[in-house]
Design a protein around this motif. Structure first.
Motif, PDB file in Angstrom:
ATOM      1  N   ALA A 232      49.610  20.050 -21.127  1.00  0.00           N
ATOM      2  CA  ALA A 232      51.349  20.292 -20.768  1.00  0.00           C
ATOM      3  C   ALA A 232      51.743  20.859 -22.708  1.00  0.00           C
ATOM      4  CB  ALA A 232      51.995  18.667 -20.509  1.00  0.00           C
TER       5      ALA A 232
ATOM      6  N   ARG B 236      53.400  24.502 -22.284  1.00  0.00           N
ATOM      7  CA  ARG B 236      54.899  23.717 -22.627  1.00  0.00           C
ATOM      8  C   ARG B 236      55.778  24.877 -21.120  1.00  0.00           C
ATOM      9  NH1 ARG B 236      56.647  22.738 -27.853  1.00  0.00           N
ATOM     10  NH2 ARG B 236      55.473  21.221 -27.591  1.00  0.00           N
ATOM     11  N   ARG B 237      55.486  25.604 -21.348  1.00  0.00           N
ATOM     12  CA  ARG B 237      57.060  27.065 -20.851  1.00  0.00           C
ATOM     13  C   ARG B 237      56.736  26.384 -19.304  1.00  0.00           C
ATOM     14  NH1 ARG B 237      57.799  33.307 -22.983  1.00  0.00           N
ATOM     15  NH2 ARG B 237      59.948  31.692 -24.512  1.00  0.00           N
ATOM     16  N   THR B 238      55.452  26.976 -19.077  1.00  0.00           N
ATOM     17  CA  THR B 238      54.837  26.556 -17.634  1.00  0.00           C
ATOM     18  C   THR B 238      55.438  25.019 -17.253  1.00  0.00           C
ATOM     19  OG1 THR B 238      52.908  28.179 -18.422  1.00  0.00           O
ATOM     20  CG2 THR B 238      53.477  26.976 -15.994  1.00  0.00           C
ATOM     21  N   ALA B 239      55.298  24.581 -17.691  1.00  0.00           N
ATOM     22  CA  ALA B 239      54.954  22.386 -17.150  1.00  0.00           C
ATOM     23  C   ALA B 239      56.182  22.973 -17.565  1.00  0.00           C
ATOM     24  CB  ALA B 239      54.722  22.315 -17.982  1.00  0.00           C
ATOM     25  N   THR B 240      57.188  23.234 -18.020  1.00  0.00           N
ATOM     26  CA  THR B 240      58.722  22.520 -17.810  1.00  0.00           C
ATOM     27  C   THR B 240      59.398  23.456 -16.658  1.00  0.00           C
ATOM     28  OG1 THR B 240      58.831  22.390 -20.493  1.00  0.00           O
ATOM     29  CG2 THR B 240      60.961  23.108 -18.770  1.00  0.00           C
ATOM     30  N   GLY B 241      58.510  25.453 -16.677  1.00  0.00           N
ATOM     31  CA  GLY B 241      59.144  25.519 -15.595  1.00  0.00           C
ATOM     32  C   GLY B 241      58.751  24.962 -13.810  1.00  0.00           C
TER      33      GLY B 241
ATOM     34  N   LEU C 244      58.445  21.764 -13.546  1.00  0.00           N
ATOM     35  CA  LEU C 244      59.137  20.730 -14.124  1.00  0.00           C
ATOM     36  C   LEU C 244      60.357  20.955 -12.802  1.00  0.00           C
ATOM     37  CD1 LEU C 244      59.174  17.113 -14.155  1.00  0.00           C
ATOM     38  CD2 LEU C 244      59.868  17.972 -16.292  1.00  0.00           C
ATOM     39  N   LEU C 245      60.777  22.243 -13.676  1.00  0.00           N
ATOM     40  CA  LEU C 245      62.958  22.258 -13.603  1.00  0.00           C
ATOM     41  C   LEU C 245      62.417  22.651 -11.678  1.00  0.00           C
ATOM     42  CD1 LEU C 245      65.006  22.701 -13.730  1.00  0.00           C
ATOM     43  CD2 LEU C 245      64.590  24.771 -14.634  1.00  0.00           C
TER      44      LEU C 245
END
Length: 59
Positions: free
Chosen positions: A24, A28-33, A35-36
């Motif tokens: 993560a 981070r950007r991929t994981a946040t996307g 999750l959203l």
């Protein structure tokens, strides 16, 4: 030296958690996307389910 099965499971679980945190942090950007996206799918599914129950009760 032999470790108990509980200790082995705890070590494996801890290592898996560390790998997930490391992944993560690097993505981070991929994981946040992701999750959203999951939250949006969940909210949409919940809304459609509530609407379907409402329609069933009022017909």
């Amino acid at each position: 030296m032999h470790h108990s099965p509980a200790r082995q499971l705890r070590c494996k679980t801890t290592e898996t958690a560390r790998q997930l945190v490391r992944w993560a942090a690097h993505h981070r950007r991929t994981a946040t996307g992701l999750l959203l996206r999951g939250a949006c799918y969940g909210a949409g599914t919940g809304a459609v389910s509530i609407l379907a129950v409402w329609v069933e009760r009022h017909l």
